[in-house]
Design an enzyme around this catalytic site. Sequence first.
Site, PDB file in Angstrom:
ATOM      1  N   LYS A  27      26.465   3.225  69.443  1.00 31.42           N
ATOM      2  CA  LYS A  27      25.148   3.629  70.226  1.00 31.42           C
ATOM      3  C   LYS A  27      24.484   2.247  70.403  1.00 31.42           C
ATOM      4  CE  LYS A  27      23.900   7.733  68.145  1.00 31.42           C
ATOM      5  NZ  LYS A  27      23.796   8.700  69.127  1.00 31.42           N
TER       6      LYS A  27
ATOM      7  N   ARG B 147      29.346  17.928  65.876  1.00 28.76           N
ATOM      8  CA  ARG B 147      30.012  19.188  65.984  1.00 28.76           C
ATOM      9  C   ARG B 147      31.376  19.248  65.661  1.00 28.76           C
ATOM     10  NH1 ARG B 147      29.660  18.037  72.601  1.00 28.76           N
ATOM     11  NH2 ARG B 147      27.846  17.095  71.570  1.00 28.76           N
TER      12      ARG B 147
HETATM   13  N1  BES Z   1      22.825  12.420  66.710  1.00 26.26           N
HETATM   14  C1  BES Z   1      23.137  12.559  67.856  1.00 26.26           C
HETATM   15  C2  BES Z   1      22.036  13.321  68.734  1.00 26.26           C
HETATM   16  C3  BES Z   1      20.564  12.933  68.690  1.00 26.26           C
HETATM   17  C4  BES Z   1      20.278  12.067  69.750  1.00 26.26           C
HETATM   18  C5  BES Z   1      19.691  13.244  67.579  1.00 26.26           C
HETATM   19  C6  BES Z   1      18.887  11.514  69.737  1.00 26.26           C
HETATM   20  C7  BES Z   1      18.429  12.898  67.757  1.00 26.26           C
HETATM   21  C8  BES Z   1      17.872  12.058  68.566  1.00 26.26           C
HETATM   22  C9  BES Z   1      24.600  12.947  68.232  1.00 26.26           C
HETATM   23  O1  BES Z   1      25.514  12.704  67.246  1.00 26.26           O
HETATM   24  C10 BES Z   1      24.867  12.169  69.515  1.00 26.26           C
HETATM   25  O2  BES Z   1      25.209  11.050  69.454  1.00 26.26           O
HETATM   26  N2  BES Z   1      25.084  13.108  70.547  1.00 26.26           N
HETATM   27  C11 BES Z   1      25.657  12.537  71.957  1.00 26.26           C
HETATM   28  C12 BES Z   1      26.472  13.374  72.326  1.00 26.26           C
HETATM   29  C13 BES Z   1      27.183  12.976  73.738  1.00 26.26           C
HETATM   30  C14 BES Z   1      28.314  11.692  73.066  1.00 26.26           C
HETATM   31  C15 BES Z   1      28.163  13.859  74.356  1.00 26.26           C
HETATM   32  C16 BES Z   1      24.347  12.527  72.759  1.00 26.26           C
HETATM   33  O3  BES Z   1      23.406  13.289  72.755  1.00 26.26           O
HETATM   34  O4  BES Z   1      24.320  11.449  73.455  1.00 26.26           O
HETATM   35 MG    MG Z   2      26.682  10.872  67.490  1.00 26.31          MG
END
Ligand code: BES
Ligand code: MG
Length: 489
Positions: A271, A345
Amino acid sequence: MEFLLIKRDVADVESDSIVFLCYEGQRLPASARKIDRKLGGFLSDKVKLSDFKGGFGKTVLVDTPGDFNTKTVVLLGLGKKENFGSLEAFRAANIAVARTGQRSRIVSVDFSSVDRSFLKVFLEGMACGTYEYGKLKSSGGKKNRIERICVASRKISADYFSTEAAHASAISKSVAFSRDLVNDPPNILTPSVLAEHALSISEGSEHLSCRVLDREEIRQMGMGGLSAVSFGSSEPPRFIHLSYSPPVKSRKKVAIVGKGITFDSGGLCLKPADSMRTMKMDMSGAAVVLGTMKALGELTPNINVHGIVPATENMTGASAYKPDDVVTALNGKTIEIINTDAEGRVALSDALSYAVRLGVSEIVDLATLTGACIVGLGLHNAGVMGNNTNLVKSVLNSANDVGEKMWELPLDAELKEEIRSRVADVKNVGSRWGGAITAALFLENFVSEVPWVHIDIAGPSYVEKSSDWYQYGATGFGVRTIVNYLMKR
Ligand code: BES
Ligand code: MG
Ligand code: ZN
């Protein structure tokens, strides 16, 4: 904090503050008018001056002279009576605390104009409103002084009050516990520390037991998803299984499953710095599960409940799982990894498969799963999806009862195409479109035919901007809904 019922006029009780709950367009409550007369009309003057009409969240604050039983009188607007529901009751209670908490040890609330069905959620709001996370400040950091809340109403019986107050108290302690877990920084709250919390909850109640699997046991069991996510971290993963059995034998058996990523860096699909901050909150689903199980131990409903948490960090170490990897979940399905940041997931695939093996009749999972859910619904609503219309409805109703905002998204079968893999049974990410839904469709692969509801709590679990009703940090969102849902099954 202690709750007390008062059958006398609220003005006749010693307290530091009195809060009068006032609907818009109605006269001030009788005891407020009595105080006003004693103050020579000072209160009603102030009402006129500040143009207070009882609009929701509006307040008038008056300091009383020395010979009064109370130091401060607060009028708190509830809005129009026909628009007043659990959400408003919860928020009004939080506002009452915000206006009085720093200067009062004892707060009396005049509840005479409000229906008693709102008592429990109001008390939960008062208790949740006093929550503070101060333990990492060397000063101790506590600002709130409230110790006792007196509710004045002649329409509420002592029996009704004590049942509702006991529930509100158990539930708000569990909400606070859940918030502490999320607010704890990720160097303190590691997967193994989370598991220790689960063990100590189970030791606190004869109705709870707990089993924890370590890295090797997770691997041997065949949990290829949770294992893969944990490879990049030097903190060992944990698989947590809490069980609640009721005092009287029951045939009902449900599972609640919570995402327990104690820190989500994104893994190799790292990230950016700004999105990585706050990712200690990526175990909020797990915190709901632990908080709920703790409450069940005290409330002892007549149902068997399994609380399941796959706990790990998502990091970038030398052995980290990679895009293109294919891993096998506990139910035998193979997963092609497209993006390591869609780790929740992947870890949940094993936890859901495990829940199915337990032979439960329903599964509810909670997860801070997707940014897409926040894009779709904003920060205040959780997204709800499931494979069973009745179960989805009953979760939404349970949320509505306690004033937590949840909204259904369609589990649209057409989007299954998005996560079809060419090399494995399923891939962990689709295109950008419908990201919250494709995440749920992915999870559906691991619940078999069991009725299941998925709650994406990415938005409401954590707030970076305090409002009157949610202070900075973890909110504990979900605990009150899930406890209510289980109590009603
Ligand atoms: N933990 C994040 C989702 C999240 C984002 C929770 C902001 C709380 C606040 C999750 O693991 C994630 O990173 N999801 C990605 C998925 C994508 C790579 C398909 C996302 O939402 O960008
Ligand atoms: Mg993630
Ligand atoms: Zn995550």
